[in-house]
Design a protein around this motif. Sequence first.
Motif, mmCIF file in Angstrom:
data_model
loop_
_atom_site.group_PDB
_atom_site.id
_atom_site.type_symbol
_atom_site.label_atom_id
_atom_site.label_comp_id
_atom_site.label_asym_id
_atom_site.label_seq_id
_atom_site.Cartn_x
_atom_site.Cartn_y
_atom_site.Cartn_z
ATOM 1 N N SER A 307 190.335 -29.146 18.848
ATOM 2 C CA SER A 307 190.902 -29.393 17.643
ATOM 3 C C SER A 307 191.841 -28.273 17.045
ATOM 4 O O SER A 307 192.159 -27.227 17.958
ATOM 5 C CB SER A 307 189.987 -29.619 16.637
ATOM 6 O OG SER A 307 189.287 -28.387 16.059
ATOM 7 N N ASP A 331 186.832 -36.756 6.511
ATOM 8 C CA ASP A 331 186.963 -37.725 7.325
ATOM 9 C C ASP A 331 188.457 -37.342 7.854
ATOM 10 O O ASP A 331 189.450 -37.586 6.841
ATOM 11 C CB ASP A 331 186.938 -39.190 6.989
ATOM 12 C CG ASP A 331 187.235 -40.139 8.209
ATOM 13 O OD1 ASP A 331 187.193 -39.875 9.286
ATOM 14 O OD2 ASP A 331 186.823 -41.597 7.760
ATOM 15 N N SER A 333 187.372 -35.039 10.120
ATOM 16 C CA SER A 333 186.745 -33.539 10.534
ATOM 17 C C SER A 333 186.581 -32.775 9.363
ATOM 18 O O SER A 333 187.195 -32.817 8.385
ATOM 19 C CB SER A 333 187.570 -33.132 11.429
ATOM 20 O OG SER A 333 188.901 -32.770 11.386
ATOM 21 N N ASP A 350 190.643 -28.840 9.536
ATOM 22 C CA ASP A 350 190.470 -29.146 11.019
ATOM 23 C C ASP A 350 191.240 -30.457 11.289
ATOM 24 O O ASP A 350 190.728 -31.438 10.644
ATOM 25 C CB ASP A 350 189.112 -29.458 11.354
ATOM 26 C CG ASP A 350 188.825 -29.645 12.834
ATOM 27 O OD1 ASP A 350 188.860 -28.280 13.426
ATOM 28 O OD2 ASP A 350 188.619 -30.356 13.375
ATOM 29 N N PRO A 352 191.526 -32.992 14.656
ATOM 30 C CA PRO A 352 190.860 -33.351 16.117
ATOM 31 C C PRO A 352 192.263 -33.365 16.754
ATOM 32 O O PRO A 352 193.111 -34.129 16.475
ATOM 33 C CB PRO A 352 190.252 -34.699 15.806
ATOM 34 C CG PRO A 352 189.891 -34.709 14.238
ATOM 35 C CD PRO A 352 191.039 -34.221 13.444
ATOM 36 N N TYR A 481 179.847 -28.648 15.087
ATOM 37 C CA TYR A 481 181.223 -29.304 14.988
ATOM 38 C C TYR A 481 181.370 -30.736 15.394
ATOM 39 O O TYR A 481 181.952 -31.651 14.561
ATOM 40 C CB TYR A 481 182.267 -28.595 15.789
ATOM 41 C CG TYR A 481 183.605 -29.369 15.798
ATOM 42 C CD1 TYR A 481 184.498 -29.135 14.597
ATOM 43 C CD2 TYR A 481 184.348 -30.104 16.877
ATOM 44 C CE1 TYR A 481 185.575 -29.965 14.458
ATOM 45 C CE2 TYR A 481 185.307 -30.547 16.870
ATOM 46 C CZ TYR A 481 186.054 -30.554 15.566
ATOM 47 O OH TYR A 481 187.422 -31.098 15.574
ATOM 48 N N LYS A 482 180.415 -31.201 16.474
ATOM 49 C CA LYS A 482 180.556 -32.697 16.740
ATOM 50 C C LYS A 482 179.584 -33.526 15.687
ATOM 51 O O LYS A 482 179.958 -34.588 15.561
ATOM 52 C CB LYS A 482 179.923 -32.686 18.063
ATOM 53 C CG LYS A 482 180.815 -32.017 19.541
ATOM 54 C CD LYS A 482 180.318 -32.263 20.821
ATOM 55 C CE LYS A 482 181.273 -31.776 21.721
ATOM 56 N NZ LYS A 482 180.832 -31.757 23.163
ATOM 57 N N CYS A 485 181.739 -33.938 12.603
ATOM 58 C CA CYS A 485 183.035 -34.871 12.707
ATOM 59 C C CYS A 485 182.630 -36.150 12.281
ATOM 60 O O CYS A 485 181.595 -36.848 12.669
ATOM 61 C CB CYS A 485 183.682 -34.604 14.121
ATOM 62 S SG CYS A 485 184.696 -33.352 14.196
#
Length: 598
Positions: A307, A331, A333, A350, A352, A481-482, A485
Amino acid sequence: MLNLVFANLCSHIKTRKPKPKETTTYEVIGDSFDKEIQFESTQEEYISSRNWLFWSSDSTATLVGEMVDQLLIVSVFASVVGFILIYAFFVIKNVRKVLPAGAGNSNVKSSSVTTKTICINGECRSEDDADVIIVGAGVAGAALAHTLGKDGRRVLVIERDLTEPDRIVGELLQPGGYLKLMELGLEDCVEDIDAQRVFGYALFKDGKNTRLSYPLEKFHADVAGRSFHNGRFIQRMREKASSLPNVQLKQGTVSSLLEENGTIKGVMYKDKSGEIMKGYAPLTIVCDGCFSNLRRSLCNPQVDVPSCFVGLILENCQLPYENHGHVVLADPSPILFYRISSTEIRCLVDVPGQKIPSVSNGDLSKYLKTVVAPQIPPEMKDAFVATIDKGNMRTMPNRSMPAAPYPTPGALLMGDAFNMRHPLTGGGMTVALSDIVVLRNLLMPLHDLNDSYTLCKYLESFYTLRKPVASTINTLAGALYKVFCASPDEARQEMREACFDYLSLGGVFSNGPVSLLSGLNPRPLSLVVHFFAVAIYGVGRLMLPFPSPKRMWIGARLISGASGIIFPIIKAEGVRQMFFPATVPAYYRAPPTPTTTQ
């Protein structure tokens, strides 16, 4: 003597009795005819015919004697000149040793080479000598220079730009990183830069929020996180490093490493004036950051860019929870907020992927106003929009790269040049400072670094000893992070919701993950336990009030998805080094003995 010998010989020849006459026939070639001329000769006569001259034996001896005279004179003259030159060379050399550089010459040019002497612990050395060359004077380079210099090492630091950096990351130091800063004697570097104390995090999701505090009860009152302007922090560390007499900071751009028979001997760089220079040291440590151009020869760089950050500075507004970092699970991230001074709040949005909406045609501003702004806490929304209207936005790609070094005699990688993780958790500086503590402890027993191969073998233990802290923070950053998101997948949505609710439970459910995040409890096994506890918690929520085939299927996919998130990260970090470091032979590597390093 040779001249005297030839003179006696010539005298002897002249006094010899003449031989009987004998007839000698010579062939003389004329202009247009050939004929034979017969004539008599003795050893004491000149013989000629048609302007052709032939020398007798006594004249030949005289000629040789004259040539020897000339040769003898030239030889004697050359010997005298050579003796004078050699004598003058040694006299000048001895005078230079006695006189200080430039003495006796009031017009010494600035480009002349001068040797300065520094004394450390009673030992005087040339200022140009170095035990360690450090490439880069960022957080890792400056802190390492001060640490090694304080231990008595002669350190040369080469930094591309010594002016104050202006970055949008590297502004949040976790409490675990502050403890390492104290261990290195650098805690005063966060003073006088308007740094803000950080005591925890606040999470926001779909109108709900929860506060997570660092478990600092067992630590000194001064221990907490710190947030600040990255450039101010770095300049303070550079000043402290350069205050040591055995640390030199030079502005220059390093173009390559100097290699000889597989060993790194130093660096080639261009100094501030543009002159190509070479620096030599037994150990070269590369800390030139995430954009390093030197790491390819020292590691296997597998850089991922999941990102990008869009950075803004908000003014004239308050945080919902002062002295806390704020994470909005937006939404698509996360969005981050934290103070970097008493009047400024850093916002990192952030985005993506590797591309962001265009700044020039207004797409980025439109995206921030229409997609991001509606999800921001109301206390900061107006300031957020006002900053966008001013156009004060900066972007930066977020990189992650597992540590995959090639052990190389004479060289070592550190900092972001060596290992990167997503900056969501603010763990980069904590890892770098922890690595410096590990390296400092390894080098402390060594007085001689010149045996590059032995030193390289010994420093292989560095890669294992750093793993508990580094792998915990790296894995947590990538996994969080995953999870944070947004995703259209139902199982991923459930995992995200379960994570927020799990942390909201408080007690051990929040203290455990937050202690991992802060670097206060760098235990990989604890990380895995809490991560799968979140997944199981999510499955349990799905099974209530009663399970159904669809819910069970989503639960199975949730567990599978959690495994798919964390196991690849663990594999990249190294399962054995991460969980069983004591089984790695390098873990027990002892310092080389003095006889080995000489």
